[in-house]
Write a protein that holds these residues in place. Sequence first.
Motif, PDB file in Angstrom:
ATOM      1  N   GLY A  42      22.552  19.752 109.043  1.00  0.00           N
ATOM      2  CA  GLY A  42      21.443  20.672 108.845  1.00  0.00           C
ATOM      3  C   GLY A  42      21.808  21.732 107.833  1.00  0.00           C
ATOM      4  O   GLY A  42      22.864  21.670 107.200  1.00  0.00           O
ATOM      5  N   SER A  43      20.929  22.700 107.692  1.00  0.00           N
ATOM      6  CA  SER A  43      21.169  23.781 106.748  1.00  0.00           C
ATOM      7  C   SER A  43      20.786  25.099 107.402  1.00  0.00           C
ATOM      8  O   SER A  43      19.619  25.318 107.729  1.00  0.00           O
ATOM      9  N   THR A  44      21.777  25.933 107.629  1.00  0.00           N
ATOM     10  CA  THR A  44      21.519  27.241 108.228  1.00  0.00           C
ATOM     11  C   THR A  44      22.465  28.272 107.625  1.00  0.00           C
ATOM     12  O   THR A  44      23.560  27.936 107.176  1.00  0.00           O
ATOM     13  N   ASP A  45      22.037  29.504 107.636  1.00  0.00           N
ATOM     14  CA  ASP A  45      22.877  30.600 107.161  1.00  0.00           C
ATOM     15  C   ASP A  45      23.571  31.316 108.318  1.00  0.00           C
ATOM     16  O   ASP A  45      24.393  32.192 108.107  1.00  0.00           O
ATOM     17  N   PHE A  46      23.228  30.947 109.549  1.00  0.00           N
ATOM     18  CA  PHE A  46      23.796  31.600 110.726  1.00  0.00           C
ATOM     19  C   PHE A  46      25.102  30.928 111.147  1.00  0.00           C
ATOM     20  O   PHE A  46      25.384  29.799 110.777  1.00  0.00           O
ATOM     21  N   THR A  47      25.899  31.640 111.939  1.00  0.00           N
ATOM     22  CA  THR A  47      27.234  31.148 112.277  1.00  0.00           C
ATOM     23  C   THR A  47      27.391  30.633 113.706  1.00  0.00           C
ATOM     24  O   THR A  47      28.236  29.806 113.953  1.00  0.00           O
ATOM     25  N   ASN A  48      26.615  31.086 114.646  1.00  0.00           N
ATOM     26  CA  ASN A  48      26.776  30.672 116.050  1.00  0.00           C
ATOM     27  C   ASN A  48      26.157  29.290 116.265  1.00  0.00           C
ATOM     28  O   ASN A  48      25.133  29.134 116.909  1.00  0.00           O
ATOM     29  N   ILE A  49      26.827  28.273 115.745  1.00  0.00           N
ATOM     30  CA  ILE A  49      26.321  26.911 115.753  1.00  0.00           C
ATOM     31  C   ILE A  49      26.317  26.358 117.187  1.00  0.00           C
ATOM     32  O   ILE A  49      27.232  26.620 117.965  1.00  0.00           O
ATOM     33  N   LEU A  50      25.301  25.551 117.517  1.00  0.00           N
ATOM     34  CA  LEU A  50      25.105  25.037 118.872  1.00  0.00           C
ATOM     35  C   LEU A  50      26.019  23.875 119.245  1.00  0.00           C
ATOM     36  O   LEU A  50      26.087  23.494 120.401  1.00  0.00           O
ATOM     37  N   SER A  51      26.710  23.279 118.284  1.00  0.00           N
ATOM     38  CA  SER A  51      27.607  22.158 118.570  1.00  0.00           C
ATOM     39  C   SER A  51      28.766  22.182 117.590  1.00  0.00           C
ATOM     40  O   SER A  51      28.591  22.512 116.415  1.00  0.00           O
ATOM     41  N   LYS A  52      29.951  21.804 118.059  1.00  0.00           N
ATOM     42  CA  LYS A  52      31.112  21.803 117.160  1.00  0.00           C
ATOM     43  C   LYS A  52      31.049  20.659 116.158  1.00  0.00           C
ATOM     44  O   LYS A  52      31.711  20.687 115.132  1.00  0.00           O
ATOM     45  N   ASN A  53      30.246  19.632 116.440  1.00  0.00           N
ATOM     46  CA  ASN A  53      30.116  18.491 115.535  1.00  0.00           C
ATOM     47  C   ASN A  53      28.940  18.701 114.572  1.00  0.00           C
ATOM     48  O   ASN A  53      28.037  17.881 114.485  1.00  0.00           O
ATOM     49  N   TYR A  54      28.971  19.797 113.863  1.00  0.00           N
ATOM     50  CA  TYR A  54      27.886  20.162 112.950  1.00  0.00           C
ATOM     51  C   TYR A  54      28.421  20.265 111.530  1.00  0.00           C
ATOM     52  O   TYR A  54      29.488  20.831 111.305  1.00  0.00           O
ATOM     53  N   ILE A  55      27.671  19.709 110.581  1.00  0.00           N
ATOM     54  CA  ILE A  55      28.020  19.831 109.167  1.00  0.00           C
ATOM     55  C   ILE A  55      26.847  20.498 108.458  1.00  0.00           C
ATOM     56  O   ILE A  55      25.709  20.015 108.528  1.00  0.00           O
ATOM     57  N   ASN A  56      27.127  21.603 107.799  1.00  0.00           N
ATOM     58  CA  ASN A  56      26.096  22.354 107.092  1.00  0.00           C
ATOM     59  C   ASN A  56      25.893  21.766 105.696  1.00  0.00           C
ATOM     60  O   ASN A  56      26.846  21.520 104.970  1.00  0.00           O
ATOM     61  N   ILE A  57      24.656  21.540 105.343  1.00  0.00           N
ATOM     62  CA  ILE A  57      24.305  21.035 104.024  1.00  0.00           C
ATOM     63  C   ILE A  57      24.003  22.236 103.143  1.00  0.00           C
ATOM     64  O   ILE A  57      23.047  22.965 103.393  1.00  0.00           O
ATOM     65  N   LYS A  58      24.827  22.429 102.129  1.00  0.00           N
ATOM     66  CA  LYS A  58      24.651  23.565 101.222  1.00  0.00           C
ATOM     67  C   LYS A  58      23.461  23.321 100.307  1.00  0.00           C
ATOM     68  O   LYS A  58      23.292  22.238  99.761  1.00  0.00           O
ATOM     69  N   LEU A  59      22.664  24.347 100.140  1.00  0.00           N
ATOM     70  CA  LEU A  59      21.515  24.268  99.248  1.00  0.00           C
ATOM     71  C   LEU A  59      21.543  25.428  98.272  1.00  0.00           C
ATOM     72  O   LEU A  59      21.749  26.576  98.670  1.00  0.00           O
ATOM     73  N   ASN A  60      21.355  25.110  97.022  1.00  0.00           N
ATOM     74  CA  ASN A  60      21.216  26.145  96.002  1.00  0.00           C
ATOM     75  C   ASN A  60      19.734  26.299  95.708  1.00  0.00           C
ATOM     76  O   ASN A  60      19.044  25.313  95.461  1.00  0.00           O
TER      77      ASN A  60
END
Length: 144
Positions: A42-60
Motif C-alpha cells: 500500500g501507500s501511506t505516510d503514517f508509521t503505525n502500520i497494522l501488520s509487520k508484513n507491509y511494504i510501502n509503495i513510494k509515490l512521487n
Amino acid sequence: MKISILLPYKENFSSNYPGAVSIFISSIIKKSIYKKNITVYGSTDFTNILSKNYINIKLNKNIFSSQTKTYLTNFKKILKKNTDLIEIHNRPNYVDSLIDLNKKLVLYFHNDPTTMLGSSNVKDRINLVKYCSKIIFNSNWSKK
C-alpha cells in the motif's frame, strides 16, 4: 501459498486514520493460517502500520501522470516474484493492469460494484469473471 494483498491507492494501513479496507484486512490476517505468507502492499505516510508484513509503495507526486497508474507500476516492480496469489480490494479497475503478471487474481468488493470504475457495466464484469480466479463480496448487500 504466498499471498500479496494490494490495498486501494490512498488506503491508510495504519492505526492513524485506518480505512475500512485496512481494518478488514488487518483482522483477517490475524486469524489466517497463512499469516506468515501474506504481504500487504500500500501507500501511506503514517508509521503505525497494522501488520509487520507491509511494504510501502513510494509515490512521487506528478500532475502530468495518473497516480493510480504510477501506483500499479511501482507495485509490479517491487512485487515478490514467488507470489502465488494477488488479492485486490475494492478496485476492479486494477485487474486489467495486473493480468500480465500471470498470477491468480482475487477481487474483493466492499462496495456496490455497479458504481465502481472497472465494473460499472456488463462488459467490465464479464472481463472480471474472465481474469479473476475468485470474486468475493464482503456482504450480501454488495453481492446483490
